[in-house]
Motif scaffolding. Structure first.
Motif, mmCIF file in Angstrom:
data_model
loop_
_atom_site.group_PDB
_atom_site.id
_atom_site.type_symbol
_atom_site.label_atom_id
_atom_site.label_comp_id
_atom_site.label_asym_id
_atom_site.label_seq_id
_atom_site.Cartn_x
_atom_site.Cartn_y
_atom_site.Cartn_z
ATOM 1 N N GLY A 103 0.829 -1.200 0.000
ATOM 2 C CA GLY A 103 0.000 0.000 0.000
ATOM 3 C C GLY A 103 0.860 1.245 0.000
ATOM 4 O O GLY A 103 1.956 1.261 -0.552
ATOM 5 N N VAL A 104 0.350 2.277 0.640
ATOM 6 C CA VAL A 104 1.041 3.563 0.725
ATOM 7 C C VAL A 104 1.076 3.964 2.197
ATOM 8 O O VAL A 104 0.073 3.883 2.898
ATOM 9 N N ASP A 105 2.267 4.396 2.685
ATOM 10 C CA ASP A 105 2.366 4.807 4.083
ATOM 11 C C ASP A 105 1.891 6.244 4.274
ATOM 12 O O ASP A 105 1.418 6.885 3.335
ATOM 13 N N ARG A 106 2.019 6.761 5.475
ATOM 14 C CA ARG A 106 1.524 8.102 5.801
ATOM 15 C C ARG A 106 2.239 9.192 5.022
ATOM 16 O O ARG A 106 1.683 10.254 4.781
ATOM 17 N N SER A 107 3.471 8.941 4.629
ATOM 18 C CA SER A 107 4.239 9.941 3.882
ATOM 19 C C SER A 107 3.972 9.889 2.389
ATOM 20 O O SER A 107 4.521 10.684 1.628
ATOM 21 N N GLY A 108 3.200 8.906 1.949
ATOM 22 C CA GLY A 108 2.902 8.778 0.530
ATOM 23 C C GLY A 108 3.858 7.856 -0.211
ATOM 24 O O GLY A 108 3.804 7.743 -1.431
ATOM 25 N N ASN A 109 4.741 7.178 0.525
ATOM 26 C CA ASN A 109 5.685 6.251 -0.092
ATOM 27 C C ASN A 109 5.050 4.871 -0.236
ATOM 28 O O ASN A 109 4.328 4.425 0.658
ATOM 29 N N PRO A 110 5.324 4.190 -1.344
ATOM 30 C CA PRO A 110 4.766 2.841 -1.498
ATOM 31 C C PRO A 110 5.422 1.871 -0.515
ATOM 32 O O PRO A 110 6.599 1.995 -0.193
ATOM 33 N N THR A 111 4.636 0.919 -0.025
ATOM 34 C CA THR A 111 5.151 -0.117 0.868
ATOM 35 C C THR A 111 4.977 -1.472 0.216
ATOM 36 O O THR A 111 4.104 -1.661 -0.641
ATOM 37 N N ARG A 112 5.814 -2.412 0.618
ATOM 38 C CA ARG A 112 5.723 -3.776 0.107
ATOM 39 C C ARG A 112 4.805 -4.594 1.002
ATOM 40 O O ARG A 112 4.572 -4.250 2.151
ATOM 41 N N ALA A 113 4.306 -5.681 0.464
ATOM 42 C CA ALA A 113 3.519 -6.612 1.272
ATOM 43 C C ALA A 113 4.431 -7.221 2.332
ATOM 44 O O ALA A 113 5.648 -7.326 2.131
ATOM 45 N N ARG A 114 3.843 -7.633 3.458
ATOM 46 C CA ARG A 114 4.663 -8.118 4.566
ATOM 47 C C ARG A 114 3.916 -9.202 5.323
ATOM 48 O O ARG A 114 2.725 -9.082 5.599
ATOM 49 N N PHE A 115 4.639 -10.276 5.667
ATOM 50 C CA PHE A 115 4.135 -11.290 6.587
ATOM 51 C C PHE A 115 4.688 -10.938 7.957
ATOM 52 O O PHE A 115 5.893 -10.742 8.114
ATOM 53 N N VAL A 116 3.820 -10.878 8.950
ATOM 54 C CA VAL A 116 4.243 -10.543 10.309
ATOM 55 C C VAL A 116 3.893 -11.718 11.218
ATOM 56 O O VAL A 116 2.763 -12.191 11.224
ATOM 57 N N VAL A 117 4.886 -12.176 11.989
ATOM 58 C CA VAL A 117 4.682 -13.215 12.994
ATOM 59 C C VAL A 117 4.831 -12.547 14.355
ATOM 60 O O VAL A 117 5.774 -11.786 14.573
ATOM 61 N N PHE A 118 3.903 -12.838 15.262
ATOM 62 C CA PHE A 118 3.921 -12.217 16.586
ATOM 63 C C PHE A 118 4.613 -13.159 17.578
ATOM 64 O O PHE A 118 4.129 -14.261 17.844
ATOM 65 N N ARG A 119 5.743 -12.704 18.112
ATOM 66 C CA ARG A 119 6.620 -13.554 18.925
ATOM 67 C C ARG A 119 6.007 -13.987 20.244
ATOM 68 O O ARG A 119 5.997 -15.170 20.576
ATOM 69 N N ARG A 120 5.521 -13.072 21.055
ATOM 70 C CA ARG A 120 5.052 -13.423 22.406
ATOM 71 C C ARG A 120 3.877 -14.407 22.387
ATOM 72 O O ARG A 120 3.900 -15.383 23.147
ATOM 73 N N PRO A 121 2.846 -14.223 21.556
ATOM 74 C CA PRO A 121 1.773 -15.225 21.543
ATOM 75 C C PRO A 121 2.264 -16.606 21.115
ATOM 76 O O PRO A 121 1.790 -17.621 21.634
ATOM 77 N N VAL A 122 3.220 -16.651 20.185
ATOM 78 C CA VAL A 122 3.755 -17.947 19.752
ATOM 79 C C VAL A 122 4.540 -18.588 20.885
ATOM 80 O O VAL A 122 4.393 -19.785 21.164
ATOM 81 N N GLU A 123 5.378 -17.809 21.566
ATOM 82 C CA GLU A 123 6.171 -18.358 22.670
ATOM 83 C C GLU A 123 5.291 -18.841 23.817
ATOM 84 O O GLU A 123 5.625 -19.814 24.490
ATOM 85 N N GLN A 124 4.173 -18.203 24.041
ATOM 86 C CA GLN A 124 3.279 -18.618 25.121
ATOM 87 C C GLN A 124 2.543 -19.906 24.794
ATOM 88 O O GLN A 124 2.128 -20.624 25.695
ATOM 89 N N ARG A 125 2.389 -20.217 23.519
ATOM 90 C CA ARG A 125 1.666 -21.422 23.128
ATOM 91 C C ARG A 125 2.578 -22.610 22.876
ATOM 92 O O ARG A 125 2.128 -23.747 22.918
ATOM 93 N N ALA A 126 3.834 -22.363 22.581
ATOM 94 C CA ALA A 126 4.776 -23.448 22.276
ATOM 95 C C ALA A 126 5.963 -23.338 23.229
ATOM 96 O O ALA A 126 6.656 -22.327 23.232
ATOM 97 N N HIS A 127 6.180 -24.377 24.010
ATOM 98 C CA HIS A 127 7.196 -24.303 25.050
ATOM 99 C C HIS A 127 8.541 -24.895 24.633
ATOM 100 O O HIS A 127 9.564 -24.490 25.161
ATOM 101 N N THR A 128 8.549 -25.823 23.701
ATOM 102 C CA THR A 128 9.815 -26.395 23.232
ATOM 103 C C THR A 128 10.122 -25.848 21.844
ATOM 104 O O THR A 128 9.262 -25.293 21.166
#
Length: 161
Positions: A103-128
């Protein structure tokens, strides 16, 4: 260990303060040593290693997509919504990963698509490390499948849908 001081007499070096017999304080490895890694650095490395086969399998389609790790989900979700949007991979009401479209950020610059993984929820669900690796594989497979508009079983035949 004994060495000689400036006056030529013995100089005794004491280990770091060990009050109350709890052992050495501070990190075991200095920060500059290659084996030094924080938990977040180890998590980032695991995400990269898990994503590499998916990226290689769909290299042309995923060449314009970035991969990111965020500590916690920072998004505004409606409290009354029972179903999360398709671009969010979740465990119940807790987001574990998300696809951010280009998309486009607040400054009007184009942004790329992004996959985001959330660390803390994953760590809380998987212990090993094995559980964490399986959960990250599940999250990334679902994110790639959503982005490419495929069924997750087409991306990974062993996907537990």
């Amino acid at each position: 260990m004994t060495t000689s001081g400036a006056a030529g007499g013995p100089l005794h070096l004491r280990p770091g303060r060990d009050r109350h017999g709890r052992g050495a304080r501070g990190p075991l490895l200095p920060v500059g040593v290659p084996r030094y890694r924080t938990r977040s650095m180890a998590f980032d490395q695991l995400v990269l290693e898990t994503y590499a086969p998916l990226h290689n399998a769909y290299f042309d389609q995923l060449s314009g997509v970035d991969l990111a790790v965020d500590t916690i989900p920072r998004m505004r979700l409606r409290a009354d919504s029972a179903v999360l949007p398709d671009e969010i991979v979740a465990d119940g009401p807790i987001p574990l990963g998300r696809v951010l479209e280009a998309g486009v950020d607040r400054s009007g610059n184009p942004t790329r698509a992004r996959f985001v993984v959330f660390r803390r929820p994953v760590e809380q669900r998987a212990h090993t490390v094995e559980e964490r690796s399986e959960l990250i594989t599940w999250i990334l497979t679902a994110l790639v499948a959503y982005y490419l508009n495929l069924d997750p079983r087409d991306v990974d035949p062993d996907f537990p849908w």
